[in-house]
Structure formats: C-alpha cells, structure tokens
Motif scaffolding. Structure first.
Motif, PDB file in Angstrom:
ATOM      1  N   ALA A  30       0.835  -1.200   0.000  1.00 10.10           N
ATOM      2  CA  ALA A  30       0.000   0.000   0.000  1.00 10.10           C
ATOM      3  C   ALA A  30       0.870   1.249   0.000  1.00 10.10           C
ATOM      4  N   ALA A  31       1.966   1.217   0.767  1.00  6.81           N
ATOM      5  CA  ALA A  31       2.885   2.360   0.794  1.00  6.81           C
ATOM      6  C   ALA A  31       3.545   2.554  -0.560  1.00  6.81           C
ATOM      7  N   LEU A  32       3.908   1.442  -1.207  1.00  9.97           N
ATOM      8  CA  LEU A  32       4.548   1.521  -2.518  1.00  9.97           C
ATOM      9  C   LEU A  32       3.565   2.038  -3.569  1.00  9.97           C
ATOM     10  N   ALA A  33       2.321   1.556  -3.515  1.00 12.91           N
ATOM     11  CA  ALA A  33       1.301   2.019  -4.454  1.00 12.91           C
ATOM     12  C   ALA A  33       1.009   3.501  -4.260  1.00 12.91           C
ATOM     13  N   ALA A  34       1.013   3.954  -3.008  1.00 13.33           N
ATOM     14  CA  ALA A  34       0.761   5.367  -2.740  1.00 13.33           C
ATOM     15  C   ALA A  34       1.907   6.235  -3.250  1.00 13.33           C
ATOM     16  N   ALA A  35       3.126   5.697  -3.214  1.00 11.23           N
ATOM     17  CA  ALA A  35       4.285   6.450  -3.689  1.00 11.23           C
ATOM     18  C   ALA A  35       4.309   6.579  -5.208  1.00 11.23           C
ATOM     19  N   VAL A  36       3.684   5.621  -5.904  1.00 11.33           N
ATOM     20  CA  VAL A  36       3.649   5.646  -7.380  1.00 11.33           C
ATOM     21  C   VAL A  36       2.198   5.398  -7.808  1.00 11.33           C
ATOM     22  N   PRO A  37       1.335   6.398  -7.687  1.00 12.17           N
ATOM     23  CA  PRO A  37      -0.084   6.202  -7.983  1.00 12.17           C
ATOM     24  C   PRO A  37      -0.381   5.919  -9.453  1.00 12.17           C
ATOM     25  N   ASP A  38       0.588   6.150 -10.341  1.00 13.52           N
ATOM     26  CA  ASP A  38       0.374   5.843 -11.760  1.00 13.52           C
ATOM     27  C   ASP A  38       0.375   4.346 -12.030  1.00 13.52           C
ATOM     28  N   ALA A  39       0.842   3.541 -11.086  1.00  9.84           N
ATOM     29  CA  ALA A  39       0.897   2.094 -11.279  1.00  9.84           C
ATOM     30  C   ALA A  39      -0.470   1.472 -11.076  1.00  9.84           C
ATOM     31  N   GLY A  40      -0.864   0.594 -11.998  1.00  6.92           N
ATOM     32  CA  GLY A  40      -2.099  -0.143 -11.811  1.00  6.92           C
ATOM     33  C   GLY A  40      -1.975  -1.150 -10.683  1.00  6.92           C
ATOM     34  N   ALA A  41      -0.766  -1.683 -10.500  1.00  4.09           N
ATOM     35  CA  ALA A  41      -0.493  -2.637  -9.432  1.00  4.09           C
ATOM     36  C   ALA A  41       1.000  -2.633  -9.156  1.00  4.09           C
ATOM     37  N   VAL A  42       1.377  -3.150  -7.993  1.00  3.97           N
ATOM     38  CA  VAL A  42       2.783  -3.205  -7.598  1.00  3.97           C
ATOM     39  C   VAL A  42       3.079  -4.583  -7.011  1.00  3.97           C
ATOM     40  N   HIS A  43       4.355  -4.931  -7.026  1.00  2.00           N
ATOM     41  CA  HIS A  43       4.796  -6.196  -6.444  1.00  2.00           C
ATOM     42  C   HIS A  43       6.245  -6.028  -6.011  1.00  2.00           C
ATOM     43  N   VAL A  44       6.695  -6.863  -5.073  1.00  2.00           N
ATOM     44  CA  VAL A  44       8.066  -6.784  -4.557  1.00  2.00           C
ATOM     45  C   VAL A  44       8.694  -8.169  -4.591  1.00  2.00           C
ATOM     46  N   VAL A  45       9.922  -8.232  -5.119  1.00  2.00           N
ATOM     47  CA  VAL A  45      10.712  -9.468  -5.083  1.00  2.00           C
ATOM     48  C   VAL A  45      12.061  -9.139  -4.454  1.00  2.00           C
ATOM     49  N   ASN A  46      13.006 -10.104  -4.482  1.00  2.00           N
ATOM     50  CA  ASN A  46      14.192  -9.902  -3.643  1.00  2.00           C
ATOM     51  C   ASN A  46      15.285  -9.020  -4.227  1.00  2.00           C
ATOM     52  N   ASN A  47      15.301  -8.738  -5.495  1.00  2.00           N
ATOM     53  CA  ASN A  47      16.181  -7.706  -6.055  1.00  2.00           C
ATOM     54  C   ASN A  47      15.731  -7.400  -7.485  1.00  2.00           C
ATOM     55  N   ASN A  48      16.367  -6.413  -8.101  1.00  2.00           N
ATOM     56  CA  ASN A  48      15.930  -6.001  -9.431  1.00  2.00           C
ATOM     57  C   ASN A  48      16.208  -7.075 -10.470  1.00  2.00           C
TER      58      ASN A  48
END
Length: 334
Positions: A30-48
């Motif tokens: 939710a914090a990540l989505a709020a930081a980039v509101p242009d994203a339809g969805a966000v996800h996190v993995v262990n590195n780029n």
C-alpha cells in the motif's frame, strides 16, 4: 488501496497469505502504491535482477526479448542481463549498435515471437559522445509490451537528477512494467520493485517462480519505513543544503585549526548504482594527507579521500549529529 491489493498482500504466495507477514506485505505494498499512484499494481521481489527474471519467465517464455546492444548491462559480480534473461528460456534479439540505436531498429526486429521490448537504464555507467537511443515513449508506440528497467529506484522526478529515469514518468510514457531497485536512490533495503498494468503484474505475482523470489517480512518492514518514515540517508545526503554544509565545515575546521584543518569546497558524486556521472557541490574539512590512513583505521573508522596531498572529509554524507564524533575522531588521530 486496490493498487496495493493487486500484489495480494503479497509475498509471492499462490494463495492468500495470513498472519503477520501478510499484514506486513499489504502495508508495504500500500505504501509503494501510494508512492507511485500511476501504477495499476505493484509487487516486490528480492532484487531487481529477480524482477527482470520474473518478467522473462511470465511474459516471454520461449520467446524473444528485443533489447538495444548498448543496454546489455553487467550488474555486478559477473552477472549479466543477457545471461539472466536467457536462463529463463527467453531469446535475446539485439538491435542497433553499442552507441546508437533508433526506434526503427526495434520496429524491424518485431515479429510473432516477440515477448516484449526491454529498455534498460545503464545506472552504473555512461556512454557519451556520438550516441543516440530510442525513448521509452517511442518504444511504447510499437504495439508490443515494453518493460522498462530504470535500475536505481527513483520513484518520481527529482530536480537534482533531471536525466535519471523514474517510475512515475516511465509509466506515464506507457511502459507495461517498470522494474527498479529498492536500495540505491530510493535508499531502502535490497529489493526488486515492480510497477505496471494490473493484469500483467497479477500474472507476475501468480507465476510459480514468484514464491522463490519473494522477500521476507523484515525487508517489507524496511521498505515501508523507507516510504513512510523520515528521509533515508541517501535522500538526506542528496538534498543537503550547500549553505548548511559550508557552515558545518567552517565550524569543524575552526575547532580543529590547530591540526591544520580548513573548510574547502568539494564535489560529491551521487554514484552507488544511481545517477552515474552526476556531481553535486559540497563542502569538506581539509586535513593534512597523513590523517587519511589514521582515520580509516580508527574507531569509528572515517573514510576520506586524498586530493593534492590533503585529506578531504566531505560532509554531504555525514549527518549533522555526527559532527562531534567526527571532530573527536580527528583529535584521536592528532
């Protein structure tokens, strides 16, 4: 926030997660989505690198990934993006030349086997001189998915880094998926951040490999703290006032004048896998060169740089509340 929920709370589980880790995942996303509101969805993995690998596995298995030759990056410790993507079963279709690549090169390479076009920002080096590259906006007009690896973790435009790509701008340019690091310019934990179209990010999240690439709750907590809490050290250093740096340098040098200290102008490099070649004006305490080795091996260790037989302690990466400790460290080496 529905954008955060697109990650499923998520930690890469194939079924809804429960417990503290799930709550932490929902909160961090939710914090990540709020930081980039242009994203339809966000996800996190262990590195780029994991983020790019997941894109290849889910979006181009057995298919071609079209990428410019000048963007075939080695990311450290001998790991190279081409090897990473080919390990996922994708085939690389290289276009253009090392120094010049146009949108026509990409267009000519597209075909029924194209999985996506990959745009990689070389965040740890620069190619200068007779160069040209296709813009992300041009590539998103080609009618195929475009994955933009912005690398350094800048989430929104920054006035001090006008040439560094950011997630919000890349999404507005039409990128299907944007990948970034959670550390570097963002200043958080090592993590791979994914932003993009809701249906595509959901495909990435539901891929079987997503569980192997998931992050733990400590990483999620650190990421949320970076996004919601006080400015992390990297941002504080980046945005430090030159006037304040000079004031601090003069105060420190004044109290160390008996050991040959002076306040001098300095140049700080952003570096660290983000904004290669970008330099910022700064201020430093200048000491005789012999202090360099003594400070490095002292307690606490202080790392300066030697320029023209002077040891410079640049204050841009020293917190104001550490000035007294810095003064004491110099005194102990006197």
């Amino acid at each position: 926030d529905p954008r955060g929920a697109a990650g499923g709370a998520t930690d890469g589980e194939s079924a809804p997660a429960t417990g503290d880790r799930a709550r932490r995942g929902r909160s961090a996303l939710a914090a990540l989505a709020a930081a980039v509101p242009d994203a339809g969805a966000v996800h996190v993995v262990n590195n780029n690198a994991a983020a790019l690998l997941l894109c290849a596995l889910a979006m181009a298995p057995g298919r071609e990934i079209v990428v410019g030759r000048g963007e075939l990056v080695e990311i450290g410790d001998g790991f190279r993006i081409p090897d990473l993507l080919e390990s996922a079963g994708s085939r690389l279709r290289e276009v253009g030349t090392t120094n010049r690549t146009s949108v026509r090169d990409y267009a000519a390479a597209l075909g029924p086997d194209t999985g996506f076009v990959l745009k990689v920002h070389p965040s740890n080096y620069r190619v200068t001189g007779f160069t040209a590259e296709a813009s992300l906006g041009e590539l998103t007009q080609l009618g195929v998915p475009v994955v933009a690896d912005i690398g350094s973790g800048l989430l929104a435009p920054h006035p001090l880094l006008p040439d560094e790509p950011d997630a919000a701008t890349a999404l507005r340019a039409g990128a299907t998926v944007v990948t970034a690091s959670g550390d570097k310019l963002l200043g958080g934990p090592q993590a791979g951040l994914l932003f993009g179209d809701e249906d595509v990010v959901e495909r990435l999240r539901r891929h079987p490999a997503a569980r192997a690439l998931r992050v733990d709750k400590l990483t999620l907590a650190a990421l949320e703290a970076t996004l919601r809490g006080p400015a992390p050290p990297v941002r504080a250093a980046l945005e430090a006032s030159v006037e304040d740096l000079w004031r601090r340098a003069e105060n420190l040098a004044g109290s160390l004048r008996d050991v040959g200290a002076e306040a001098v102008g300095s140049v700080a490099a952003v570096g660290g896998g983000g904004a290669p070649g970008v330099e910022l004006p700064s201020a430093a305490v200048s000491l005789p060169a012999r202090y360099a080795a003594a400070l490095r091996t002292g307690e606490p260790a202080v790392v300066g740089r030697v320029v023209r037989d002077r040891c410079l302690l640049d204050l841009r990466t020293v917190r104001p509340d550490e000035d007294a400790k810095l003064r004491e460290a110099v005194r102990r080496c006197g």
